[in-house]
Design a protein around this motif. Structure first.
Motif, PDB file in Angstrom:
ATOM      1  N   ALA A   1       0.787  -1.234   0.000  1.00 11.24           N
ATOM      2  CA  ALA A   1       0.000   0.000   0.000  1.00 11.24           C
ATOM      3  C   ALA A   1       0.814   1.277   0.000  1.00 11.24           C
ATOM      4  O   ALA A   1       0.374   2.282   0.518  1.00 11.24           O
ATOM      5  CB  ALA A   1      -0.987   0.010   1.171  1.00 11.24           C
ATOM      6  N   GLY A   2       2.009   1.308  -0.578  1.00 16.01           N
ATOM      7  CA  GLY A   2       2.734   2.567  -0.732  1.00 16.01           C
ATOM      8  C   GLY A   2       2.039   3.412  -1.772  1.00 16.01           C
ATOM      9  O   GLY A   2       2.010   3.069  -2.943  1.00 16.01           O
ATOM     10  N   GLU A   3       1.434   4.487  -1.335  1.00 13.89           N
ATOM     11  CA  GLU A   3       0.640   5.311  -2.243  1.00 13.89           C
ATOM     12  C   GLU A   3       0.784   6.768  -1.867  1.00 13.89           C
ATOM     13  O   GLU A   3       0.889   7.118  -0.695  1.00 13.89           O
ATOM     14  CB  GLU A   3      -0.836   4.900  -2.171  1.00 13.89           C
ATOM     15  CG  GLU A   3      -1.709   5.630  -3.151  1.00 13.89           C
ATOM     16  CD  GLU A   3      -3.130   5.099  -3.173  1.00 13.89           C
ATOM     17  OE1 GLU A   3      -4.045   5.925  -3.276  1.00 13.89           O
ATOM     18  OE2 GLU A   3      -3.312   3.877  -3.081  1.00 13.89           O
ATOM     19  N   CYS A   4       0.783   7.623  -2.877  1.00 12.36           N
ATOM     20  CA  CYS A   4       0.935   9.058  -2.645  1.00 12.36           C
ATOM     21  C   CYS A   4      -0.040   9.809  -3.545  1.00 12.36           C
ATOM     22  O   CYS A   4      -0.248   9.420  -4.688  1.00 12.36           O
ATOM     23  CB  CYS A   4       2.381   9.463  -2.949  1.00 12.36           C
ATOM     24  SG  CYS A   4       2.784  11.177  -2.580  1.00 12.36           S
ATOM     25  N   THR A   5      -0.625  10.864  -3.012  1.00 13.68           N
ATOM     26  CA  THR A   5      -1.493  11.752  -3.778  1.00 13.68           C
ATOM     27  C   THR A   5      -0.961  13.167  -3.629  1.00 13.68           C
ATOM     28  O   THR A   5      -0.768  13.641  -2.509  1.00 13.68           O
ATOM     29  CB  THR A   5      -2.946  11.690  -3.259  1.00 13.68           C
ATOM     30  OG1 THR A   5      -3.416  10.344  -3.376  1.00 13.68           O
ATOM     31  CG2 THR A   5      -3.849  12.615  -4.043  1.00 13.68           C
ATOM     32  N   LEU A   6      -0.707  13.824  -4.751  1.00 13.15           N
ATOM     33  CA  LEU A   6      -0.229  15.204  -4.747  1.00 13.15           C
ATOM     34  C   LEU A   6      -1.224  16.079  -5.490  1.00 13.15           C
ATOM     35  O   LEU A   6      -1.634  15.748  -6.606  1.00 13.15           O
ATOM     36  CB  LEU A   6       1.141  15.309  -5.421  1.00 13.15           C
ATOM     37  CG  LEU A   6       2.277  14.513  -4.792  1.00 13.15           C
ATOM     38  CD1 LEU A   6       3.545  14.646  -5.625  1.00 13.15           C
ATOM     39  CD2 LEU A   6       2.517  14.948  -3.356  1.00 13.15           C
TER      40      LEU A   6
ATOM     41  N   ARG B   1       5.959  -1.218  -7.358  1.00 13.93           N
ATOM     42  CA  ARG B   1       4.502  -1.252  -7.155  1.00 13.93           C
ATOM     43  C   ARG B   1       3.948   0.006  -6.505  1.00 13.93           C
ATOM     44  O   ARG B   1       2.824   0.009  -6.011  1.00 13.93           O
ATOM     45  CB  ARG B   1       4.082  -2.490  -6.362  1.00 13.93           C
ATOM     46  CG  ARG B   1       4.401  -3.785  -7.068  1.00 13.93           C
ATOM     47  CD  ARG B   1       3.957  -4.959  -6.257  1.00 13.93           C
ATOM     48  NE  ARG B   1       4.390  -4.803  -4.876  1.00 13.93           N
ATOM     49  CZ  ARG B   1       4.771  -5.795  -4.096  1.00 13.93           C
ATOM     50  NH1 ARG B   1       4.746  -7.001  -4.532  1.00 13.93           N
ATOM     51  NH2 ARG B   1       5.161  -5.568  -2.867  1.00 13.93           N
ATOM     52  N   GLY B   2       4.699   1.070  -6.477  1.00 14.79           N
ATOM     53  CA  GLY B   2       4.197   2.333  -5.934  1.00 14.79           C
ATOM     54  C   GLY B   2       3.136   2.933  -6.838  1.00 14.79           C
ATOM     55  O   GLY B   2       3.084   2.654  -8.037  1.00 14.79           O
ATOM     56  N   VAL B   3       2.288   3.759  -6.251  1.00 18.58           N
ATOM     57  CA  VAL B   3       1.230   4.434  -6.998  1.00 18.58           C
ATOM     58  C   VAL B   3       1.216   5.902  -6.602  1.00 18.58           C
ATOM     59  O   VAL B   3       1.225   6.238  -5.415  1.00 18.58           O
ATOM     60  CB  VAL B   3      -0.153   3.804  -6.708  1.00 18.58           C
ATOM     61  CG1 VAL B   3      -1.260   4.571  -7.418  1.00 18.58           C
ATOM     62  CG2 VAL B   3      -0.169   2.333  -7.115  1.00 18.58           C
TER      63      VAL B   3
ATOM     64  N   ILE C   1       1.940   6.127 -12.331  1.00 14.20           N
ATOM     65  CA  ILE C   1       1.684   7.544 -12.072  1.00 14.20           C
ATOM     66  C   ILE C   1       0.394   7.870 -12.814  1.00 14.20           C
ATOM     67  O   ILE C   1       0.304   7.667 -14.026  1.00 14.20           O
ATOM     68  CB  ILE C   1       2.831   8.441 -12.569  1.00 14.20           C
ATOM     69  CG1 ILE C   1       4.127   8.126 -11.819  1.00 14.20           C
ATOM     70  CG2 ILE C   1       2.447   9.916 -12.424  1.00 14.20           C
ATOM     71  CD1 ILE C   1       5.354   8.871 -12.343  1.00 14.20           C
ATOM     72  N   PHE C   2      -0.609   8.354 -12.076  1.00 14.71           N
ATOM     73  CA  PHE C   2      -1.879   8.756 -12.677  1.00 14.71           C
ATOM     74  C   PHE C   2      -1.958  10.273 -12.689  1.00 14.71           C
ATOM     75  O   PHE C   2      -1.921  10.911 -11.630  1.00 14.71           O
ATOM     76  CB  PHE C   2      -3.066   8.190 -11.890  1.00 14.71           C
ATOM     77  CG  PHE C   2      -3.194   6.701 -11.978  1.00 14.71           C
ATOM     78  CD1 PHE C   2      -3.807   6.118 -13.068  1.00 14.71           C
ATOM     79  CD2 PHE C   2      -2.697   5.881 -10.977  1.00 14.71           C
ATOM     80  CE1 PHE C   2      -3.925   4.728 -13.162  1.00 14.71           C
ATOM     81  CE2 PHE C   2      -2.801   4.497 -11.061  1.00 14.71           C
ATOM     82  CZ  PHE C   2      -3.418   3.930 -12.156  1.00 14.71           C
ATOM     83  N   LEU C   3      -2.057  10.844 -13.879  1.00  9.83           N
ATOM     84  CA  LEU C   3      -2.259  12.285 -14.047  1.00  9.83           C
ATOM     85  C   LEU C   3      -3.747  12.486 -14.307  1.00  9.83           C
ATOM     86  O   LEU C   3      -4.263  12.102 -15.355  1.00  9.83           O
ATOM     87  CB  LEU C   3      -1.422  12.805 -15.214  1.00  9.83           C
ATOM     88  CG  LEU C   3       0.081  12.541 -15.117  1.00  9.83           C
ATOM     89  CD1 LEU C   3       0.782  12.964 -16.395  1.00  9.83           C
ATOM     90  CD2 LEU C   3       0.665  13.252 -13.914  1.00  9.83           C
TER      91      LEU C   3
ATOM     92  N   ARG D   1      10.224   9.163 -18.055  1.00 16.14           N
ATOM     93  CA  ARG D   1      10.700   7.803 -18.384  1.00 16.14           C
ATOM     94  C   ARG D   1       9.637   6.830 -17.898  1.00 16.14           C
ATOM     95  O   ARG D   1       9.020   7.054 -16.877  1.00 16.14           O
ATOM     96  CB  ARG D   1      12.006   7.485 -17.658  1.00 16.14           C
ATOM     97  CG  ARG D   1      13.204   8.223 -18.171  1.00 16.14           C
ATOM     98  CD  ARG D   1      14.440   7.760 -17.442  1.00 16.14           C
ATOM     99  NE  ARG D   1      14.581   6.319 -17.585  1.00 16.14           N
ATOM    100  CZ  ARG D   1      15.522   5.715 -18.280  1.00 16.14           C
ATOM    101  NH1 ARG D   1      16.434   6.423 -18.879  1.00 16.14           N
ATOM    102  NH2 ARG D   1      15.582   4.413 -18.358  1.00 16.14           N
ATOM    103  N   GLY D   2       9.461   5.727 -18.615  1.00 18.35           N
ATOM    104  CA  GLY D   2       8.445   4.745 -18.236  1.00 18.35           C
ATOM    105  C   GLY D   2       7.068   5.182 -18.698  1.00 18.35           C
ATOM    106  O   GLY D   2       6.078   5.031 -17.983  1.00 18.35           O
ATOM    107  N   GLU D   3       6.998   5.703 -19.935  1.00 17.58           N
ATOM    108  CA  GLU D   3       5.754   6.270 -20.457  1.00 17.58           C
ATOM    109  C   GLU D   3       4.559   5.344 -20.335  1.00 17.58           C
ATOM    110  O   GLU D   3       3.444   5.796 -20.087  1.00 17.58           O
ATOM    111  CB  GLU D   3       5.928   6.664 -21.938  1.00 17.58           C
ATOM    112  CG  GLU D   3       6.822   7.842 -22.163  1.00 17.58           C
ATOM    113  CD  GLU D   3       8.310   7.484 -22.293  1.00 17.58           C
ATOM    114  OE1 GLU D   3       9.019   8.233 -22.958  1.00 17.58           O
ATOM    115  OE2 GLU D   3       8.767   6.474 -21.742  1.00 17.58           O
ATOM    116  N   SER D   4       4.770   4.036 -20.489  1.00 16.20           N
ATOM    117  CA  SER D   4       3.631   3.108 -20.436  1.00 16.20           C
ATOM    118  C   SER D   4       3.052   3.017 -19.029  1.00 16.20           C
ATOM    119  O   SER D   4       1.939   2.533 -18.842  1.00 16.20           O
ATOM    120  CB  SER D   4       4.047   1.713 -20.917  1.00 16.20           C
ATOM    121  OG  SER D   4       4.976   1.140 -20.024  1.00 16.20           O
ATOM    122  N   ARG D   5       3.774   3.486 -18.029  1.00 11.76           N
ATOM    123  CA  ARG D   5       3.299   3.448 -16.644  1.00 11.76           C
ATOM    124  C   ARG D   5       2.844   4.821 -16.157  1.00 11.76           C
ATOM    125  O   ARG D   5       2.575   5.011 -14.991  1.00 11.76           O
ATOM    126  CB  ARG D   5       4.391   2.859 -15.750  1.00 11.76           C
ATOM    127  CG  ARG D   5       4.636   1.379 -16.048  1.00 11.76           C
ATOM    128  CD  ARG D   5       5.775   0.782 -15.261  1.00 11.76           C
ATOM    129  NE  ARG D   5       7.085   1.283 -15.618  1.00 11.76           N
ATOM    130  CZ  ARG D   5       7.802   0.892 -16.679  1.00 11.76           C
ATOM    131  NH1 ARG D   5       7.313  -0.001 -17.500  1.00 11.76           N
ATOM    132  NH2 ARG D   5       8.989   1.379 -16.918  1.00 11.76           N
TER     133      ARG D   5
END
Length: 176
Positions: free
Chosen positions: A56-61, A79-81, A114-116, A134-138
């Motif tokens: 459950a490592g998760e961050c919201t900015l 597996r970070g989000v 990374i969710f924008l 970097r890591g565009e697919s993610r």
């Protein structure tokens, strides 16, 4: 258990490593933060935000700025989000140390993400870094329609959970 941390309306400067570290079992929410590297040429490894998954490592900015870091502005791995919101969100002027793996936004290792969230895009968030991502697919950009559908789903789920709690509270147990 999970640790929850909320930071709001503050500036982190002159860090020698990362300005914000979100690791396994921690849920971090940041609003209106500025994470600013100083002496980026001297502290070459300093970065802005680090998010690592595990349990459950998760961050919201929301409306946060990450700037002037010697290394990457934001790194998400293992597996970070990371969820990013707000039109004032920017990752700019980072990656000054010459590290070929550094970028404004970095997402390593599936299923790190990374969710924008709309209206944010990679181009609107990460700009003027030596390398912007970097890591565009993610790195996923959500649309306005997806955002609305997610809100409706969350509202429906909240109503269902409330009804289930109320029903459970009405249940009586009889023992003979």
């Amino acid at each position: 258990g999970q640790n929850n941390v909320r930071l709001e309306t503050m500036t982190v400067t002159n860090q020698r490593w990362y300005g914000l570290w979100c690791d396994t079992g921690t849920k971090v929410e940041g609003k209106e933060l500025t994470i600013k590297g100083e002496n980026a040429e001297y502290y070459q490894k300093n970065g802005g935000v680090f998010v690592s998954g595990g349990a459950a490592g998760e961050c919201t900015l929301t409306d946060c700025i990450v700037t002037n870091c010697g290394g990457s502005g934001i790194i998400v791995m293992n597996r970070g989000v990371l969820h990013m919101y707000g039109e004032r969100t920017k990752v700019t002027g980072n990656c000054k140390n010459g590290d070929s793996g550094a970028a404004g936004l970095v997402a390593y290792h599936e299923p790190s993400k990374i969710f924008l969230h709309a209206p944010l895009t990679k181009e609107s968030v990460s700009c003027d870094n030596v390398r912007n991502w970097r890591g565009e697919s993610r790195i996923t950009e959500t649309s306005e329609a997806e955002e609305k559908a997610a809100r409706v789903t969350a509202e429906r789920e909240a109503v269902r959970e409330k009804a289930a709690r109320e029903k459970a509270a009405r249940v009586s147990f009889f023992f003979c």
